[in-house]
Design an enzyme around this catalytic site. Structure first.
Site, short mmCIF file in Angstrom:
data_model
loop_
_atom_site.label_atom_id
_atom_site.label_comp_id
_atom_site.label_asym_id
_atom_site.label_seq_id
_atom_site.Cartn_x
_atom_site.Cartn_y
_atom_site.Cartn_z
N GLN A 49 0.84 -1.19 0.00
CA GLN A 49 0.00 0.00 0.00
C GLN A 49 0.88 1.24 0.00
OE1 GLN A 49 -3.28 -0.24 2.82
NE2 GLN A 49 -3.02 1.92 3.35
N ASN A 51 0.61 5.46 0.65
CA ASN A 51 -0.25 6.49 1.24
C ASN A 51 0.36 7.87 1.01
OD1 ASN A 51 -1.96 4.51 2.42
ND2 ASN A 51 -0.48 4.23 4.04
N ARG A 61 0.86 14.09 13.61
CA ARG A 61 0.13 12.84 13.37
C ARG A 61 0.86 11.71 14.07
NH1 ARG A 61 -3.68 13.22 9.15
NH2 ARG A 61 -3.48 15.12 7.91
N HIS A 64 1.25 6.15 15.87
CA HIS A 64 0.37 5.07 15.46
C HIS A 64 1.13 3.78 15.22
CE1 HIS A 64 -1.97 8.59 13.48
NE2 HIS A 64 -2.31 8.48 14.76
N LYS A 73 7.20 0.61 7.38
CA LYS A 73 6.93 1.81 6.57
C LYS A 73 8.22 2.37 6.01
CE LYS A 73 2.94 3.19 9.35
NZ LYS A 73 2.37 4.23 10.21
N TYR A 133 4.25 7.43 2.02
CA TYR A 133 4.84 6.24 2.64
C TYR A 133 4.27 4.97 2.07
CZ TYR A 133 0.88 6.69 5.99
OH TYR A 133 -0.35 6.82 6.57
N LYS A 169 -8.69 11.56 17.32
CA LYS A 169 -8.11 10.27 17.70
C LYS A 169 -6.78 10.44 18.41
CE LYS A 169 -5.99 7.85 14.54
NZ LYS A 169 -5.71 7.03 13.37
N ASP A 170 -5.91 11.29 17.88
CA ASP A 170 -4.59 11.48 18.49
C ASP A 170 -4.67 12.23 19.82
OD1 ASP A 170 -3.47 10.09 16.42
OD2 ASP A 170 -2.78 11.85 15.33
#
Length: 184
Positions: A49, A51, A61, A64, A73, A133, A169-170
Site C-alpha cells: 500500500q 499512502n 500525526r 500510530h 513503513k 509512505y 483520535k490522536d
C-alpha cells in the site's frame, strides 16, 4: 549503491539517502527499487500500500501502530519538511520504549525505514508538507493503536513552536505504560 544508509539511534530504523542526479534542468532519482532496497538494508519486504497525506504547519500525526498486521513503513517528504519519529514497541527489545527522530524534507530527499514493531508519528515543520509512505501490510482500523504524542515515559523532544494540531483520535491517545505492545 543507489542508497547511502545510516542507522538512527534505533539500529533497525534506517535513514536512506538516494543517489540524486541533477543539473540545471532539475533532478532525477529512484525513490524505490526492491533489489537495491534489499541490498542496502538487508530487509526483504513486500510493500502492499502507498499512502499520501498533506498537512499544514504544526500538525502532529501519531504515534500510530497496528498491534495485529503490523506495518513496516518507508516514509519520505515530497514537499515541505517534517520531524519524523519511530518508537520501539517490542517488549523484548533492548530499545523498548526508546525513540529516534529525523528531519525529512523535500530538499534532502531522505527516506526513513521503520520496521514492523514500531510506532510512528510526524510533526509538520513547514507551511505544509506532502508525506508519502509505503507499507508492508494494509491498514486495519480495528488493530490500530495510538500513543500520546507527549508521553513522559517516552520523552520525545519534538521541535515545537506552539501546541500541535491533533486529530480527535490522536488527542485521545493512551499512555505508553498502558498500551498494547509486541511480545516478540
Amino acid at each position: 549503491m543507489p542508497y547511502l544508509v545510516s542507522k538512527t539511534s534505533l539500529p533497525e530504523v534506517l535513514m536512506l539517502e538516494p543517489k540524486v542526479f541533477g543539473d540545471e534542468r532539475g533532478f532525477f532519482f529512484e525513490s524505490f527499487n526492491q533489489r537495491d532496497f534489499i541490498g542496502a538494508t538487508g530487509f526483504d519486504v513486500d510493500f502492499v500500500q502507498d499512502n499520501h497525506s498533506r498537512s499544514e504547519k504544526g500538525v502532529l500525526r501519531g504515534l500510530h501502530y497496528q498491534i495485529r498486521h503490523p506495518q513496516g513503513k518507508l516514509v519520505r517528504v515530497v514537499s515541505g519538511a517534517v520531524f519524523d519519529v519511530a518508537v520501539d514497541m517490542r517488549k523484548t527489545s533492548a530499545n523498548f520504549g526508546k525513540w529516534a527522530g529525523v528531519e525529512l524534507t523535500a530538499e534532502n530527499k531522505r527516506m526513513l525505514w521503520i520496521p514492523e514493531g514500531f510506532a510512528h508519528g510526524f510533526l509538520v515543520l513547514s507551511d505544509f508538507a506532502d508525506f508519502l509512505y509505503k507499507t508492508t501490510d494494509y491498514w486495519y482500523p480495528e488493530h490500530e493503536r495510538s500513543i500520546c504524542w507527549n508521553d513522559p515515559d517516552i520523552g520525545i523532544q519534538w521541535p515545537l513552536e506552539d501546541v500541535p494540531k491533533l486529530s480527535v483520535k490522536d488527542a485521545a491517545a493512551g499512555s505508553f505504560n498502558l498500551c498494547e505492545v509486541f511480545r516478540n
